[in-house]
Motif scaffolding. Structure first.
Motif, PDB file in Angstrom:
ATOM      1  N   UNK A 121      57.590  47.132  43.758  1.00 19.85           N
ATOM      2  CA  UNK A 121      57.646  45.869  43.023  1.00 19.85           C
ATOM      3  C   UNK A 121      57.803  46.030  41.516  1.00 19.85           C
ATOM      4  N   UNK A 122      58.012  47.242  41.020  1.00 24.52           N
ATOM      5  CA  UNK A 122      58.112  47.478  39.574  1.00 24.52           C
ATOM      6  C   UNK A 122      59.167  46.608  38.898  1.00 24.52           C
ATOM      7  N   UNK A 123      60.386  46.434  39.454  1.00 25.86           N
ATOM      8  CA  UNK A 123      61.375  45.585  38.775  1.00 25.86           C
ATOM      9  C   UNK A 123      60.917  44.127  38.636  1.00 25.86           C
ATOM     10  N   UNK A 124      60.214  43.619  39.641  1.00 25.22           N
ATOM     11  CA  UNK A 124      59.714  42.235  39.566  1.00 25.22           C
ATOM     12  C   UNK A 124      58.691  42.090  38.449  1.00 25.22           C
ATOM     13  N   UNK A 125      57.772  43.054  38.352  1.00 26.90           N
ATOM     14  CA  UNK A 125      56.768  43.016  37.293  1.00 26.90           C
ATOM     15  C   UNK A 125      57.423  43.139  35.918  1.00 26.90           C
ATOM     16  N   UNK A 126      58.375  44.058  35.785  1.00 26.74           N
ATOM     17  CA  UNK A 126      59.070  44.255  34.502  1.00 26.74           C
ATOM     18  C   UNK A 126      59.745  42.962  34.047  1.00 26.74           C
ATOM     19  N   UNK A 127      60.454  42.303  34.933  1.00 28.94           N
ATOM     20  CA  UNK A 127      61.144  41.060  34.589  1.00 28.94           C
ATOM     21  C   UNK A 127      60.155  39.953  34.225  1.00 28.94           C
ATOM     22  N   UNK A 128      59.079  39.858  34.957  1.00 31.51           N
ATOM     23  CA  UNK A 128      58.072  38.842  34.676  1.00 31.51           C
ATOM     24  C   UNK A 128      57.487  39.040  33.283  1.00 31.51           C
ATOM     25  N   UNK A 129      57.102  40.265  32.954  1.00 29.14           N
ATOM     26  CA  UNK A 129      56.526  40.545  31.641  1.00 29.14           C
ATOM     27  C   UNK A 129      57.548  40.331  30.528  1.00 29.14           C
ATOM     28  N   UNK A 130      58.793  40.748  30.735  1.00 29.98           N
ATOM     29  CA  UNK A 130      59.825  40.553  29.717  1.00 29.98           C
ATOM     30  C   UNK A 130      60.012  39.070  29.406  1.00 29.98           C
ATOM     31  N   UNK A 131      60.056  38.243  30.433  1.00 30.82           N
ATOM     32  CA  UNK A 131      60.199  36.785  30.215  1.00 30.82           C
ATOM     33  C   UNK A 131      58.985  36.228  29.485  1.00 30.82           C
ATOM     34  N   UNK A 132      57.811  36.623  29.906  1.00 33.53           N
ATOM     35  CA  UNK A 132      56.584  36.093  29.324  1.00 33.53           C
ATOM     36  C   UNK A 132      56.435  36.482  27.854  1.00 33.53           C
ATOM     37  N   UNK A 133      56.704  37.733  27.516  1.00 34.10           N
ATOM     38  CA  UNK A 133      56.461  38.205  26.164  1.00 34.10           C
ATOM     39  C   UNK A 133      57.664  38.029  25.239  1.00 34.10           C
ATOM     40  N   UNK A 134      58.804  37.561  25.771  1.00 38.42           N
ATOM     41  CA  UNK A 134      59.954  37.234  24.927  1.00 38.42           C
ATOM     42  C   UNK A 134      59.716  35.915  24.189  1.00 38.42           C
ATOM     43  N   UNK A 135      58.850  35.070  24.725  1.00 41.97           N
ATOM     44  CA  UNK A 135      58.593  33.753  24.161  1.00 41.97           C
ATOM     45  C   UNK A 135      57.785  33.824  22.877  1.00 41.97           C
ATOM     46  N   UNK A 136      56.864  34.773  22.785  1.00 50.32           N
ATOM     47  CA  UNK A 136      56.052  34.943  21.586  1.00 50.32           C
ATOM     48  C   UNK A 136      55.469  36.343  21.552  1.00 50.32           C
ATOM     49  N   UNK A 137      55.154  36.830  20.361  1.00 53.31           N
ATOM     50  CA  UNK A 137      54.576  38.161  20.207  1.00 53.31           C
ATOM     51  C   UNK A 137      53.107  38.104  20.635  1.00 53.31           C
ATOM     52  N   UNK A 138      52.735  38.850  21.658  1.00 53.50           N
ATOM     53  CA  UNK A 138      51.344  38.807  22.132  1.00 53.50           C
ATOM     54  C   UNK A 138      50.433  39.621  21.217  1.00 53.50           C
ATOM     55  N   UNK A 139      49.118  39.394  21.307  1.00 55.21           N
ATOM     56  CA  UNK A 139      48.194  40.259  20.571  1.00 55.21           C
ATOM     57  C   UNK A 139      48.173  41.646  21.211  1.00 55.21           C
ATOM     58  N   UNK A 140      47.790  42.640  20.431  1.00 50.71           N
ATOM     59  CA  UNK A 140      47.681  44.008  20.955  1.00 50.71           C
ATOM     60  C   UNK A 140      46.492  44.055  21.909  1.00 50.71           C
ATOM     61  N   UNK A 141      46.790  44.362  23.160  1.00 47.15           N
ATOM     62  CA  UNK A 141      45.762  44.351  24.193  1.00 47.15           C
ATOM     63  C   UNK A 141      45.992  45.494  25.173  1.00 47.15           C
ATOM     64  N   UNK A 142      44.934  45.855  25.865  1.00 45.85           N
ATOM     65  CA  UNK A 142      45.018  46.687  27.064  1.00 45.85           C
ATOM     66  C   UNK A 142      44.723  45.741  28.217  1.00 45.85           C
ATOM     67  N   UNK A 143      45.647  45.647  29.149  1.00 47.49           N
ATOM     68  CA  UNK A 143      45.501  44.729  30.271  1.00 47.49           C
ATOM     69  C   UNK A 143      45.532  45.524  31.568  1.00 47.49           C
ATOM     70  N   UNK A 144      44.529  45.290  32.406  1.00 50.29           N
ATOM     71  CA  UNK A 144      44.487  45.867  33.748  1.00 50.29           C
ATOM     72  C   UNK A 144      44.640  44.731  34.740  1.00 50.29           C
ATOM     73  N   UNK A 145      45.597  44.879  35.640  1.00 49.42           N
ATOM     74  CA  UNK A 145      45.851  43.871  36.662  1.00 49.42           C
ATOM     75  C   UNK A 145      45.638  44.507  38.028  1.00 49.42           C
ATOM     76  N   UNK A 146      44.833  43.844  38.843  1.00 50.03           N
ATOM     77  CA  UNK A 146      44.605  44.267  40.226  1.00 50.03           C
ATOM     78  C   UNK A 146      45.222  43.194  41.102  1.00 50.03           C
ATOM     79  N   UNK A 147      46.288  43.544  41.796  1.00 42.68           N
ATOM     80  CA  UNK A 147      47.101  42.591  42.536  1.00 42.68           C
ATOM     81  C   UNK A 147      47.051  42.865  44.030  1.00 42.68           C
ATOM     82  N   UNK A 148      46.986  41.786  44.794  1.00 46.93           N
ATOM     83  CA  UNK A 148      47.072  41.904  46.245  1.00 46.93           C
ATOM     84  C   UNK A 148      48.136  40.929  46.748  1.00 46.93           C
ATOM     85  N   UNK A 149      49.317  40.984  46.111  1.00 44.94           N
ATOM     86  CA  UNK A 149      50.453  40.179  46.551  1.00 44.94           C
ATOM     87  C   UNK A 149      50.565  38.813  45.913  1.00 44.94           C
TER      88      UNK A 149
END
Length: 99
Positions: free
Chosen positions: A51-79
């Protein structure tokens, strides 16, 4: 299970920490904490292999809208769907903005 890592440009470090969602309820948990200046680092542990391409596209769309704060984000996904991912990230960023 698959572990994915992504980095994106970011602004100043966020001021707080947040935990939103729950893997058992909504299929997604997001943990946010301040990161290094200029870097948004995301680690995803997902039950969906390939699912890496899906995640990459989702993040690119989300963070193209505005510059996010510098963060470390951990995501635990089950679909979780992309809509749930976006909602949880927005909830987390809103929570740290109000700390």
């Amino acid at each position: 299970m698959e572990t994915l890592s992504f980095t994106f440009p970011a602004g100043e470090p966020g001021a707080g920490r947040a935990l939103v969602g729950c893997v058992g309820s909504g299929d997604l948990e997001v943990l946010l904490e301040p990161g290094a200046h200029g870097v948004l680092a995301i680690n995803v542990v997902t039950s969906v292999n390939g699912s890496a391409p899906r995640w990459q596209q989702l993040f690119q769309r989300l963070f193209a809208e505005q510059l996010p704060p510098a963060m470390n984000i951990d995501i635990h996904d089950f679909g979780a769907t992309p809509g749930v991912v976006r909602l949880r990230l927005e909830q987390g960023f809103e929570e740290i903005a109000h700390d």
